[in-house]
Scaffold this motif. Structure first.
Motif, PDB file in Angstrom:
ATOM      1  N   ALA A 176      12.720  83.133  19.303  1.00 31.79           N
ATOM      2  CA  ALA A 176      11.840  82.499  18.326  1.00 31.79           C
ATOM      3  C   ALA A 176      10.463  83.164  18.365  1.00 31.79           C
ATOM      4  O   ALA A 176      10.014  83.623  19.414  1.00 31.79           O
ATOM      5  N   PRO A 177       9.780  83.218  17.232  1.00 30.00           N
ATOM      6  CA  PRO A 177       8.440  83.822  17.233  1.00 30.00           C
ATOM      7  C   PRO A 177       7.463  82.978  18.044  1.00 30.00           C
ATOM      8  O   PRO A 177       7.661  81.780  18.243  1.00 30.00           O
ATOM      9  N   ASP A 179       3.660  81.360  23.616  1.00 28.82           N
ATOM     10  CA  ASP A 179       5.030  80.969  23.280  1.00 28.82           C
ATOM     11  C   ASP A 179       5.171  79.448  23.254  1.00 28.82           C
ATOM     12  O   ASP A 179       4.422  78.720  23.921  1.00 28.82           O
ATOM     13  N   ARG A 180       6.142  78.988  22.486  1.00 29.77           N
ATOM     14  CA  ARG A 180       6.480  77.562  22.527  1.00 29.77           C
ATOM     15  C   ARG A 180       6.971  77.211  23.928  1.00 29.77           C
ATOM     16  O   ARG A 180       7.602  78.015  24.602  1.00 29.77           O
ATOM     17  N   LEU A 194      -3.753  87.291  12.690  1.00 31.14           N
ATOM     18  CA  LEU A 194      -3.600  85.917  13.163  1.00 31.14           C
ATOM     19  C   LEU A 194      -2.287  85.379  12.602  1.00 31.14           C
ATOM     20  O   LEU A 194      -2.111  85.296  11.384  1.00 31.14           O
ATOM     21  N   ARG A 195      -1.366  85.055  13.503  1.00 30.58           N
ATOM     22  CA  ARG A 195      -0.051  84.562  13.073  1.00 30.58           C
ATOM     23  C   ARG A 195       0.254  83.225  13.730  1.00 30.58           C
ATOM     24  O   ARG A 195      -0.066  83.000  14.901  1.00 30.58           O
ATOM     25  N   GLY A 222       3.125  74.596  22.427  1.00 30.02           N
ATOM     26  CA  GLY A 222       2.355  75.621  23.114  1.00 30.02           C
ATOM     27  C   GLY A 222       0.983  75.083  23.474  1.00 30.02           C
ATOM     28  O   GLY A 222       0.385  74.333  22.698  1.00 30.02           O
ATOM     29  N   LEU A 223       0.475  75.429  24.657  1.00 27.60           N
ATOM     30  CA  LEU A 223      -0.843  74.975  25.085  1.00 27.60           C
ATOM     31  C   LEU A 223      -1.679  76.157  25.563  1.00 27.60           C
ATOM     32  O   LEU A 223      -1.157  77.054  26.241  1.00 27.60           O
ATOM     33  N   ILE A 224      -2.953  76.150  25.189  1.00 27.81           N
ATOM     34  CA  ILE A 224      -3.927  77.096  25.747  1.00 27.81           C
ATOM     35  C   ILE A 224      -4.874  76.299  26.631  1.00 27.81           C
ATOM     36  O   ILE A 224      -5.435  75.290  26.192  1.00 27.81           O
ATOM     37  N   PHE A 225      -5.036  76.734  27.867  1.00 33.37           N
ATOM     38  CA  PHE A 225      -5.867  76.033  28.855  1.00 33.37           C
ATOM     39  C   PHE A 225      -7.010  76.953  29.255  1.00 33.37           C
ATOM     40  O   PHE A 225      -6.784  78.036  29.788  1.00 33.37           O
ATOM     41  N   ILE A 226      -8.248  76.526  28.974  1.00 32.83           N
ATOM     42  CA  ILE A 226      -9.426  77.319  29.306  1.00 32.83           C
ATOM     43  C   ILE A 226     -10.148  76.646  30.461  1.00 32.83           C
ATOM     44  O   ILE A 226     -10.502  75.462  30.382  1.00 32.83           O
TER      45      ILE A 226
END
Length: 502
Positions: free
Chosen positions: A3-4, A30-31, A63-64, A195-199
């Motif tokens: 999957a994308p 990624d998911r 940006l996708r 999907g999660l981005i953690f800063i």
């Protein structure tokens, strides 16, 4: 065929006039994964997030979302596409209930066009059960902890079926228990396929929570590595572009006469019978868990917070209670924990902020010119290497590390004998942390006394000559530099004085 990726940025660039904020923003999320985004303050992380959130539009690059090219011209478009940003300090409507905040602008309507409050409440109960948290759906948002406010923002994102959640420094103001709860929720969302981005600047959290790490430096993408294949030292080197061999550059200093004497300081319900001393050339750390009363004691010593009984003596003279002006005249400076709202006039310039504590000294016939102000500010802005092109830059636009330097510059310009500094490196990057630690060590070496409040054990152990530990408003013990270990500090922070002696 796989999957994308839920999100992919490639070589995204963003400029503001002649300033390049983002040179080559690149990340692939990624998911079903939690992806850390790390870098020093000013590395471009915030700009990248704001492009994804629709606050900024990119100048170039790709940006996708889910494999499709997208271009957000507003935050509404980003939210509609399934992107949610959870900030360090959420902005809820304080007078509305938890339920009303979650459904703001999209309340379900019944048969006769009236808002279906019962359905909203039931949906919120289902959301909280799904997230494993207990918050009253009917209580007003006002008075909620930062941790609960973040949970409400997450519940809102889940109710909107967000496919990507971005958590920007979410743990900076949380206790250990609250961090654990947040991580449990984050893992549950990952396991649902989001999907999660953690800063975060806290590497122990990055390595405990995240599957992959993307490193940025100076507005550019450096690399992406699997967390399992990385070490803290490797990540730090990629972030700062050099080896940081000594994060705590503690220099030996001559410890001299007593400057500060605190005797029996008591404010019922806040702290009780606090007594300690701080000497010239010494860095004394106040350690303990969140809520132990450390900041309140420091603020009482400086005269900001009240105390009922006890005394504060400086150079042998008793300080007036409740008078920051008296503390300043005596030679005491306080760098507060909340630099944005207590340490800075956030919408004023760097130059004005640096000279705030000097205005009486700079005034001539009651007037201060911009030239006089900027000349005085330039000296300390240069000494502390505040990264800004001009002294007329507004403080709110600076990175967290540079804001901290401005607050330090403001107080150091008075040449204090005692510096009280609360959470000196909270929310700032590893490179700036090292600079702040080096500065504190140099100041102690020059004979200044330093009282440091810190919740980061490595910082306490690395910088302090003595450690005073508090628990529930009381001092439970004192440790020398040689005696202080993570185990000994935590034991005193979690046991009362009688148990610790036993």
């Amino acid at each position: 065929m796989s999957a994308p990726a839920v999100l992919e940025l490639r070589d995204v660039r963003k400029t503001f006039g002649s300033v390049v904020a983002l040179r080559s923003g690149t990340i692939k999320v990624d998911r079903g994964s939690i992806h850390a985004l790390v870098g020093e303050n000013g590395a471009g992380k915030s700009t990248l997030v704001k492009i994804v959130a629709g606050l900024y539009q990119r100048d170039s690059g790709t940006l996708r979302l889910d494999g499709e090219d997208v271009d957000f011209s507003s935050t509404a478009q980003s939210k509609d596409a399934g992107i949610a940003v959870i900030y360090q300090e959420p902005t809820l409507f304080p007078d509305l209930s938890v339920t009303e905040n979650i459904f703001m602008g999209r309340q379900p309507v019944g048969r006769f066009g009236r808002i279906d409050s019962r359905e909203m409440r039931h949906e919120v109960e289902r959301l909280f059960t799904r997230l494993g948290v207990k918050i009253d759906p009917d209580r007003p948002a006002e008075g909620l902890s930062i941790a609960d406010q973040q949970v409400i923002e997450i519940a809102k994102a889940v109710s909107l079926d967000a496919k990507l959640l971005i958590m920007d420094e979410p743990t900076a103001a949380l206790s250990g228990v609250e961090v654990d709860r947040l991580f449990t929720i984050a893992r549950a969302l990952r396991d649902e396929g989001r999907g999660l981005i953690f800063i975060s600047h806290r590497f122990e959290e990055v390595f405990a929570l995240c599957d992959q790490i993307t490193v940025m430096r100076d507005g550019a993408y450096i690399e992406t590595v699997a967390t399992a294949d990385a070490t803290v030292d490797q990540i730090v080197k990629r972030m700062v572009g050099r080896d940081v061999t000594e994060l705590f550059p503690k220099q030996p200093a001559e410890i001299r006469e007593v400057l500060l004497e605190v005797n029996g300081l008591t404010q019922p319900g806040v702290f009780s019978d606090i007594s300690f001393q701080v000497r010239r050339g010494e860095i004394v750390a106040l350690a303990g868990l969140v809520g132990a009363g450390r900041s309140e004691v420091a603020r009482a010593v400086f005269g900001v917070d009240p105390y009922r009984t006890g005394s504060v003596r400086f150079e042998g003279k008793t300080l007036a209670k409740g008078s920051p002006a008296a503390a300043m005249r005596a030679g005491i400076a306080l760098v507060p924990e909340d630099r944005r709202y207590q340490g800075l006039v956030i919408d004023d310039t760097v130059g004005r902020n640096v000279t705030l504590a000097l205005r009486n000294r700079l005034a001539k016939w009651g007037l201060i010119t911009t030239g006089i102000e900027n000349r005085a500010a330039a000296i300390w802005a240069s000494r502390l290497e505040v990264k800004t092109n001009a002294l007329d830059t507004v403080a709110s636009t600076l990175s967290g590390g540079n804001q901290q330097k401005v607050v330090l510059a403001k107080w150091l310009s008075r040449n204090p004998d005692l510096l009280i500094i609360d959470e000196p490196t909270r929310g700032i990057d590893v490179g700036t942390k090292s600079e702040v630690h080096r500065l504190l060590s140099e100041l102690a070496g020059q004979g200044m006394a330093v009282l440091m409040i810190s919740s980061e054990l490595p910082e306490v152990l690395g910088m302090a000559d003595r450690v005073l530990v508090m628990r529930e408003g009381r001092l439970t013990g004192e440790l020398t530099r040689d005696e202080a270990t993570q185990e000994s500090v935590m034991h005193l922070a979690t046991h009362d004085a009688k148990e610790s002696v036993a």
